[in-house]
Design an enzyme around this catalytic site. Structure first.
Site, PDB file in Angstrom:
ATOM      1  N   ARG A 152       0.825  -1.218   0.000  1.00 23.39           N
ATOM      2  CA  ARG A 152       0.000   0.000   0.000  1.00 23.39           C
ATOM      3  C   ARG A 152       0.857   1.264   0.000  1.00 23.39           C
ATOM      4  O   ARG A 152       0.586   2.213  -0.731  1.00 23.39           O
ATOM      5  CB  ARG A 152      -0.904   0.020   1.237  1.00 23.39           C
ATOM      6  CG  ARG A 152      -1.999  -1.028   1.240  1.00 23.39           C
ATOM      7  CD  ARG A 152      -2.973  -0.767   2.381  1.00 23.39           C
ATOM      8  NE  ARG A 152      -2.300  -0.515   3.628  1.00 23.39           N
ATOM      9  CZ  ARG A 152      -2.556   0.511   4.443  1.00 23.39           C
ATOM     10  NH1 ARG A 152      -3.482   1.394   4.125  1.00 23.39           N
ATOM     11  NH2 ARG A 152      -1.909   0.653   5.588  1.00 23.39           N
ATOM     12  N   ILE A 153       1.895   1.273   0.843  1.00 24.69           N
ATOM     13  CA  ILE A 153       2.731   2.468   0.955  1.00 24.69           C
ATOM     14  C   ILE A 153       3.755   2.513  -0.166  1.00 24.69           C
ATOM     15  O   ILE A 153       3.936   3.540  -0.825  1.00 24.69           O
ATOM     16  CB  ILE A 153       3.412   2.514   2.334  1.00 24.69           C
ATOM     17  CG1 ILE A 153       2.356   2.582   3.440  1.00 24.69           C
ATOM     18  CG2 ILE A 153       4.369   3.699   2.419  1.00 24.69           C
ATOM     19  CD1 ILE A 153       2.908   2.438   4.836  1.00 24.69           C
ATOM     20  N   ARG A 234       9.970   0.311   9.817  1.00 23.43           N
ATOM     21  CA  ARG A 234      10.373  -0.104  11.154  1.00 23.43           C
ATOM     22  C   ARG A 234      11.887  -0.272  11.181  1.00 23.43           C
ATOM     23  O   ARG A 234      12.477  -0.822  10.249  1.00 23.43           O
ATOM     24  CB  ARG A 234       9.708  -1.424  11.563  1.00 23.43           C
ATOM     25  CG  ARG A 234       8.211  -1.333  11.828  1.00 23.43           C
ATOM     26  CD  ARG A 234       7.897  -0.527  13.072  1.00 23.43           C
ATOM     27  NE  ARG A 234       6.468  -0.508  13.376  1.00 23.43           N
ATOM     28  CZ  ARG A 234       5.617   0.405  12.924  1.00 23.43           C
ATOM     29  NH1 ARG A 234       6.043   1.356  12.093  1.00 23.43           N
ATOM     30  NH2 ARG A 234       4.342   0.363  13.272  1.00 23.43           N
ATOM     31  N   GLU A 263      12.338   3.452  20.946  1.00 21.56           N
ATOM     32  CA  GLU A 263      11.581   4.704  20.882  1.00 21.56           C
ATOM     33  C   GLU A 263      10.811   4.904  22.172  1.00 21.56           C
ATOM     34  O   GLU A 263      10.385   3.928  22.801  1.00 21.56           O
ATOM     35  CB  GLU A 263      10.610   4.668  19.692  1.00 21.56           C
ATOM     36  CG  GLU A 263      11.310   4.579  18.342  1.00 21.56           C
ATOM     37  CD  GLU A 263      10.324   4.564  17.165  1.00 21.56           C
ATOM     38  OE1 GLU A 263       9.101   4.661  17.400  1.00 21.56           O
ATOM     39  OE2 GLU A 263      10.773   4.455  16.019  1.00 21.56           O
ATOM     40  N   HIS A 283       9.451   9.423  14.251  1.00 24.35           N
ATOM     41  CA  HIS A 283       8.349   8.518  13.945  1.00 24.35           C
ATOM     42  C   HIS A 283       7.051   9.292  13.698  1.00 24.35           C
ATOM     43  O   HIS A 283       6.050   9.119  14.409  1.00 24.35           O
ATOM     44  CB  HIS A 283       8.142   7.489  15.061  1.00 24.35           C
ATOM     45  CG  HIS A 283       7.492   6.222  14.557  1.00 24.35           C
ATOM     46  ND1 HIS A 283       7.714   4.989  15.116  1.00 24.35           N
ATOM     47  CD2 HIS A 283       6.616   6.006  13.531  1.00 24.35           C
ATOM     48  CE1 HIS A 283       7.011   4.082  14.479  1.00 24.35           C
ATOM     49  NE2 HIS A 283       6.343   4.669  13.506  1.00 24.35           N
TER      50      HIS A 283
END
Length: 317
Positions: A152-153, A234, A263, A283
């Protein structure tokens, strides 16, 4: 119920309609992150906890310390950061639903690419400091964009690359390669050629047992000295420590990242941030008002359904 909203860094929750829908419940938001015993202490006295994406991890030692939590309302369907077995053993219901936006992460990916290649952070800082130009940028037109994972991305990122008149080359599993051919993109002749030929290489894969560390130090060493490696997916997709070492060694010469191994990153406590060839953001891929509104709406739906005795989007293991 008493509801804890964790890791709301921008204090966004209270500004959304989702917060008003919980008017009949006691809601406390937290803008900072804690782990371990501090997280156990923070959650004591709460009936439900709302988690935004994977900002908070609930491993077994934390779960076993929970004394009042009966519901974990997770935004998004990814539950890899939750010990589902431990939660079930404590009688905690886990509900996970909704999804982020492919568009916002793709937009940020291109923001990072252009910011890095045109040295925008440095030039903004230079201008604010009272100085004029100090760098020469690089255009993307006519260069090769490598897209690892055409989902999708990745598909959105590739389409923008085509609009910029880049040669788009793809790599990934058979599904990605088939989608690439159908869209008229090139498929690299080999994994080695994919890393060696790209001027900009961006990774768009989910993080799971099959993809963890899938980009290795050997892969990065194949890249050109003036190439840019981009990761808005990621950090765990890259072999631990490999990207900082590779950029430090000059292959690739630059990186643009939105994700880190640990994070949140505070006090610049990540080796990537010490490298001048790295453009980094904290992020931000999904951090956009419409996305947050959608994610929190789903989380609140889950809280209200649980309170009514009819849980939705329940995860059983």
């Amino acid at each position: 119920m008493r509801v804890a909203v964790l890791d709301d860094y921008q204090s966004a929750f209270d500004q959304l309609e989702a917060a008003r829908r919980l008017a009949d419940h006691e809601v406390v938001t937290f803008a900072d992150s804690v782990t371990g015993a501090d997280l156990v202490e923070r959650l004591s006295g709460f009936d439900a906890v709302i988690l935004l994406q994977q900002r908070t991890h609930l491993p077994r030692p934390v779960v076993e310390g929970l004394d009042t939590v009966r519901l974990v309302s997770q935004t998004g369907r990814n539950t890899g950061h939750l010990d589902l077995e431990a939660l079930a053993g404590r009688g905690v219901t886990v509900c996970a639903g909704g999804a982020g936006s492919a568009a916002t992460t793709a937009e940020l990916t291109w923001g990072l690419i252009l910011s890095s290649l045109r040295h925008l952070p440095d030039e903004v800082a230079r201008l604010r400091a009272g100085r004029w130009q100090g760098s020469v940028g690089t255009s993307v037109e006519g260069r090769t964009l490598g897209v690892y994972g055409l989902g999708r991305i990745g598909s959105r990122v590739a389409a923008v690359g085509r609009a910029f008149d880049m040669r788009v080359v793809c790599w990934g599993r058979s599904g990605s390669q088939e989608r690439a051919r159908a869209a008229g993109y090139d498929v690299a002749s080999s994994r080695e050629a994919f890393f060696a030929e790209a001027d900009v290489l961006t990774v768009h894969l989910p993080l799971n047992d099959d993809t963890r560390g899938i980009v290795t130090a050997d892969d990065l060493a194949l890249m050109k000295p003036d190439a840019l490696f981009v990761n808005t997916s990621r950090a765990g997709l890259v072999e631990p420590g490999a990207l900082a070492a590779a950029v430090g060694a000059g292959r690739p010469g630059r990186a643009a990242v939105d994700v880190f191994d640990t994070e949140p990153v505070l006090d610049a406590a990540d080796p990537l941030l010490a490298l001048p060839g790295v453009t980094a953001t904290p992020h931000l891929g999904y951090v956009e008002w419409d996305v947050l509104a959608s994610l929190y709406d789903t989380a609140v739906d889950q809280v209200l359904a649980f309170a009514a005795g009819e849980p939705v989007n329940r995860v059983t293991g």
